[in-house]
Design a protein around this motif. Structure first.
Motif, mmCIF file in Angstrom:
data_model
loop_
_atom_site.group_PDB
_atom_site.id
_atom_site.type_symbol
_atom_site.label_atom_id
_atom_site.label_comp_id
_atom_site.label_asym_id
_atom_site.label_seq_id
_atom_site.Cartn_x
_atom_site.Cartn_y
_atom_site.Cartn_z
ATOM 1 N N SER A 652 23.540 5.511 -17.075
ATOM 2 C CA SER A 652 23.624 4.367 -16.174
ATOM 3 C C SER A 652 22.238 4.081 -15.610
ATOM 4 O O SER A 652 21.286 4.849 -15.807
ATOM 5 N N GLU A 653 22.163 2.964 -14.924
ATOM 6 C CA GLU A 653 20.884 2.550 -14.346
ATOM 7 C C GLU A 653 21.146 1.825 -13.030
ATOM 8 O O GLU A 653 22.083 1.031 -12.922
ATOM 9 N N VAL A 654 20.337 2.133 -12.049
ATOM 10 C CA VAL A 654 20.383 1.452 -10.763
ATOM 11 C C VAL A 654 19.086 0.660 -10.625
ATOM 12 O O VAL A 654 17.988 1.216 -10.751
ATOM 13 N N ILE A 655 19.227 -0.650 -10.405
ATOM 14 C CA ILE A 655 18.075 -1.546 -10.277
ATOM 15 C C ILE A 655 18.001 -2.026 -8.839
ATOM 16 O O ILE A 655 19.003 -2.483 -8.274
ATOM 17 N N ILE A 656 16.836 -1.912 -8.242
ATOM 18 C CA ILE A 656 16.641 -2.317 -6.848
ATOM 19 C C ILE A 656 15.441 -3.250 -6.774
ATOM 20 O O ILE A 656 14.348 -2.917 -7.250
ATOM 21 N N TYR A 657 15.671 -4.424 -6.206
ATOM 22 C CA TYR A 657 14.609 -5.365 -5.893
ATOM 23 C C TYR A 657 14.585 -5.570 -4.383
ATOM 24 O O TYR A 657 15.628 -5.554 -3.721
ATOM 25 N N ALA A 658 13.397 -5.797 -3.844
ATOM 26 C CA ALA A 658 13.275 -6.106 -2.416
ATOM 27 C C ALA A 658 12.041 -6.966 -2.205
ATOM 28 O O ALA A 658 11.052 -6.884 -2.949
ATOM 29 N N ALA A 659 12.115 -7.807 -1.192
ATOM 30 C CA ALA A 659 10.980 -8.643 -0.801
ATOM 31 C C ALA A 659 10.490 -8.162 0.561
ATOM 32 O O ALA A 659 11.209 -8.298 1.558
ATOM 33 N N LEU A 660 9.304 -7.589 0.594
ATOM 34 C CA LEU A 660 8.729 -7.075 1.833
ATOM 35 C C LEU A 660 7.759 -8.114 2.380
ATOM 36 O O LEU A 660 6.754 -8.432 1.732
ATOM 37 N N TYR A 661 8.045 -8.650 3.552
ATOM 38 C CA TYR A 661 7.169 -9.639 4.174
ATOM 39 C C TYR A 661 6.110 -8.902 4.986
ATOM 40 O O TYR A 661 6.426 -8.207 5.953
ATOM 41 N N LEU A 662 4.854 -9.070 4.585
ATOM 42 C CA LEU A 662 3.756 -8.314 5.176
ATOM 43 C C LEU A 662 2.690 -9.248 5.737
ATOM 44 O O LEU A 662 2.656 -10.441 5.444
ATOM 45 N N LYS A 663 1.808 -8.659 6.522
ATOM 46 C CA LYS A 663 0.569 -9.301 6.949
ATOM 47 C C LYS A 663 -0.458 -8.203 7.158
ATOM 48 O O LYS A 663 -0.098 -7.009 7.257
ATOM 49 N N LEU A 664 -1.717 -8.559 7.194
ATOM 50 C CA LEU A 664 -2.759 -7.567 7.409
ATOM 51 C C LEU A 664 -2.656 -7.007 8.824
ATOM 52 O O LEU A 664 -2.413 -7.739 9.780
ATOM 53 N N ARG A 665 -2.858 -5.699 8.937
ATOM 54 C CA ARG A 665 -2.808 -5.048 10.248
ATOM 55 C C ARG A 665 -4.130 -5.275 10.981
ATOM 56 O O ARG A 665 -5.213 -5.158 10.409
ATOM 57 N N ARG A 666 -4.023 -5.620 12.237
ATOM 58 C CA ARG A 666 -5.212 -5.799 13.071
ATOM 59 C C ARG A 666 -5.712 -4.440 13.549
ATOM 60 O O ARG A 666 -4.923 -3.617 14.019
ATOM 61 N N ASN A 667 -7.013 -4.265 13.432
ATOM 62 C CA ASN A 667 -7.637 -3.031 13.912
ATOM 63 C C ASN A 667 -8.190 -3.294 15.303
ATOM 64 O O ASN A 667 -9.269 -3.846 15.471
ATOM 65 N N HIS A 668 -7.423 -2.920 16.321
ATOM 66 C CA HIS A 668 -7.822 -3.216 17.695
ATOM 67 C C HIS A 668 -9.026 -2.396 18.127
ATOM 68 O O HIS A 668 -9.696 -2.738 19.102
ATOM 69 N N ALA A 669 -9.329 -1.308 17.401
ATOM 70 C CA ALA A 669 -10.506 -0.510 17.754
ATOM 71 C C ALA A 669 -11.800 -1.226 17.395
ATOM 72 O O ALA A 669 -12.852 -0.941 17.952
ATOM 73 N N LEU A 670 -11.716 -2.158 16.445
ATOM 74 C CA LEU A 670 -12.896 -2.919 16.031
ATOM 75 C C LEU A 670 -12.704 -4.362 16.438
ATOM 76 O O LEU A 670 -12.211 -5.193 15.686
#
Length: 754
Positions: A652-670
């Protein structure tokens, strides 16, 4: 076989020139030898070989050396994706034989990246004509050609990105550093059969009817009453709706605008309607950017509920408050659609189709989904008025709709009550004059918008008429105390406060309402996609296990790309799973509280098929406890997706798709870290990690840098595709040798998207 020019075509040309035979007899001996296999033995009074140029003034002349060389060069380049003098773009890498060397070819040659005032052509007009020909003659092979100083430089690719997004170009484009200035200084169409005979039509003042006749004479199958685009058969759509391949990476931006985006509002309901054109959907959101609903599932032409209905590049829209309906210009379907917002149903207003009057029973639905709908089932009613062709803008008057093409070359006046086109206005000046008052009213809203935004979308052709921003009439509107405008450069939506003059971008939320994007799910039509040369998404992770039959708890632990963060927690509707083979009864649980009311259209499709094939009484179904597999460890920063399957002996086979909504992380130290070029390069690398040679990071970076926004606020999708292969052994026997033993297993799978 070899094409033989028909007497009917020659006679039609001869009627406009009394010296046809003399000109044909004047063709030199070398050309006759080269095209000797094209002779028409049935025409003893005509020369055996005929090579000629067509112009819109019906002037016939010998094929120039440049045209002959171009056809020869194109034919030699078909087998090679890139060479010292050429580079193919907007094609599928996996399908190296993406063009056949025989058949009917239409070469669109020009310098489309330069200012249209310099080259004397409007790309929008040119590609509208190309799309018309593609609709009428599906078997014709279209090739774009442009000569440039360098073969596919980063600047050229960046400009091509913008052009493809604006014009939705799905055919391959050939770049060459060879000089074909005789053909490309002014745009032209070169029609040929097997690259052996050519007709050249200059775009300026082109009579499209003459080009139609020429293609018909080249024996291209022409279905006058059944245009291929209007086939609603699900499997056939996979064959004919081809999306631009060169920009597939940019599909993973939250919004995927062409050069002119469209937006409208419902002031009383406090809703905005955004046409995410190249994603083929309408996004409904409120004044705070919260997404309320979405119309459209994937490219196509199909009525129905919002989750299953199909659009093809929706453009302008108009909200009718009394009906609580949204009227939509479905540009590439050449139609007007109406979305009933209360019933959440999309239907076609113009043109009307007999298929909507047919039975909507279960068997009809199954036949249409499996591609067994015959062409006779989809016939459009005849209208006395001409059909729409690439409509874009929509203006509501007291009793009518004014529908305008994006090039402003054609305007259709449609009766609002009857849904019939009662008048057609042809010609650029006539169109502007007919609706100048409405255009000026809309353009007046732009005077307070940022200059950089307007300058980047200035239309040179409209500027000659004193209306350089007339093309923006559908991308600006008012909402409460704000002016709303689509920022097609930054792929966002701006709002400007009329009192303070402060502008800001909408920050969208509740992204789970968008579901899983159609281009990420594992489609049933993948077989057709491979057969027609369309690309198939790669797999991020594959792993195989051997285990005993029984319940299997699967946990994916996902490392998202470094320097990024989730825009918001993962929604169930953004996950698609399916068990195949000996695995059944799949359930999905994410480590997020609550659930969405809406699931992805791909999951719905498979669920419906599973319910039809494996229906069981509700009491027999296994229901899993969603809280049983929730991860509560705060130290684990990875994202988790849990699913449960029951396996039987076998594979058998299990297929998984997902859409990850991302953005660049802000570096508050800089605090001083505001290097937009670095941000653009990082996003380009995430969107295209394999560094596709046809769409390199530099091209994407240059495109993103055209934006005037902080790229750390740009939302994008990181696709996830995991395939888990299970090999289940035989059931262990109980002590009495009669009963079988079910074993509980658990699998922990680490997935890295870096």
């Amino acid at each position: 076989y070899h094409y033989q020019p028909s007497r009917r075509l020659l006679n039609s040309v001869a009627s406009s020139s009394g010296h046809l035979l003399q000109q044909c007899n004047g063709i030199d001996t070398r050309s006759s030898e080269r095209f000797s296999d094209l002779g028409n033995s049935d025409s003893p009074n005509l020369p055996k070989t005929v090579s000629f140029r067509h112009s819109t003034t019906s002037q016939l002349s010998q094929v120039s050396l440049s045209e002959t060389q171009l056809l020869s060069f194109l034919k030699s380049a078909l087998d090679q994706l890139q060479g010292p003098n050429h580079c193919w773009l907007n094609k599928v890498d996996e399908n190296k034989e993406f063009l056949k060397k025989d058949g009917t070819f239409l070469v669109v040659a020009g310098r489309f990246f330069q200012n249209s005032e310099k080259v004397g052509c409007n790309p929008a007009v040119i590609f509208e004509k190309v799309k018309l020909l593609q609709q009428r003659f599906p078997s014709i092979q279209v090739i774009g050609f442009q000569d440039c100083s360098s073969v596919c430089s980063a600047d050229d690719r960046s400009q091509l990105i913008q052009l493809i997004m604006e014009e939705y170009i799905s055919f391959p484009v050939l770049f060459s550093n060879k000089n074909f200035s005789k053909l490309t200084e002014e745009a032209c169409f070169i029609l040929s059969k097997d690259f052996k005979n050519s007709l050249v039509f200059h775009e300026k003042d082109l009579d499209i009817a003459m080009l139609n006749k020429a293609i018909e004479e080249l024996s291209v199958q022409y279905h006058a009453n059944n245009i291929a685009l209007h086939k609603s058969s699900w499997s056939k759509e996979a064959e004919i709706i081809k999306e631009p391949h060169f920009c597939t990476v940019l599909q993973n931006l939250l919004l995927y605008f062409p050069g002119i985006a469209c937006i409208s509002t419902d002031e009383s309901g406090k809703r905005l309607f955004l046409s995410d054109s190249n994603h083929h959907r309408i996004i409904i959101f409120d004044g705070d950017g919260k997404i309320l609903d979405c119309i459209g599932s994937c490219p196509g032409f199909e009525d129905g509920e919002f989750e299953s209905a199909k659009l093809l590049r929706p453009a302008a829209s108009f909200y009718h408050e009394t009906e609580d309906c949204l009227y939509i210009v479905d540009s590439e379907n050449h139609a007007i659609r109406r979305a009933d917002l209360e019933r959440r149903v999309l239907e076609t207003v113009y043109p009307t189709s007999s298929i909507h009057k047919k039975s909507t029973g279960l068997w009809t639905w199954i036949r249409s989904k499996l591609g067994f709908t015959s062409d006779d089932d989809v016939k459009f009613e005849e209208h006395d008025s001409p059909s729409l062709m690439c409509p874009w803008h929509l203006i509501k008057t007291e009793d009518n709709f004014l529908i305008i093409s994006r090039s402003f070359e054609t305007l259709w006046v449609m009766d609002f009550e009857l849904g019939e086109v009662k008048e057609v206005v042809k010609g650029f000046p006539n169109t502007l004059e007919f609706c100048r008052h409405f255009i000026l009213e809309k353009v007046s809203l732009l005077k307070n918008m940022p200059d950089y935004l307007l300058q980047q979308q200035r239309d040179a052709n409209l500027a000659r008429e004193g209306l350089p921003y007339a093309g923006l009439i559908s991308c600006v509107t008012t909402f409460e105390n704000h002016i709303i405008m689509c920022d097609t450069v930054s792929q966002g939506v701006l709002k400007l406060n009329r009192e303070s003059g402060i502008s800001s971008s909408f920050q969208f939320s509740n992204l789970g309402m968008l579901g899983l994007p159609y281009w990420l799910s594992f489609p049933l039509e993948s077989f057709y996609a491979v057969a027609t040369g369309l690309s198939v998404r790669q797999t991020d992770h594959i792993q195989q296990f051997s285990l005993l039959p029984g319940r299997v708890d699967i946990r994916l632990s996902i490392d998202i790309p470094t320097d990024t963060e989730l825009v918001e927690p993962l929604h169930e509707s953004c996950i698609w799973c399916q068990a195949r083979g000996a695995a059944t009864e799949l359930s999905v649980v994410e480590n997020v509280a609550g659930s969405s009311e809406k699931v992805g259209v791909a999951q719905q499709w498979y669920d419906e098929l599973d319910n039809l094939a494996f229906w069981a009484p509700e009491s027999e179904l296994v229901v899993e406890d969603e809280n049983a597999t929730m991860d509560t460890n705060p130290e684990d920063e990875r994202m988790h997706i849990d699913c449960v399957v029951n396996t039987s002996p076998g594979t058998s086979e299990v297929i998984i798709y997902a859409a990850l909504y991302l953005k660049l992380r802000r570096n508050h130290a800089l605090q001083d870290d505001n290097d937009q070029e670095k941000f653009a390069a990082r996003i380009a690398n995430i969107l295209n990690p394999k560094e596709n040679e046809r769409f390199d990071g530099k091209s994407c970076t240059k495109f993103l840098l055209k934006s005037n926004r902080d790229l750390r606020d740009l939302f994008f999708i990181k696709p996830l595709h995991v395939r888990i292969k299970l090999n289940s052994q035989d059931h262990p026997k109980a002590d009495n040798s009669k009963d079988i033993v079910l074993t509980d297993s658990s699998l922990n799978i680490d997935v890295s998207l870096n």
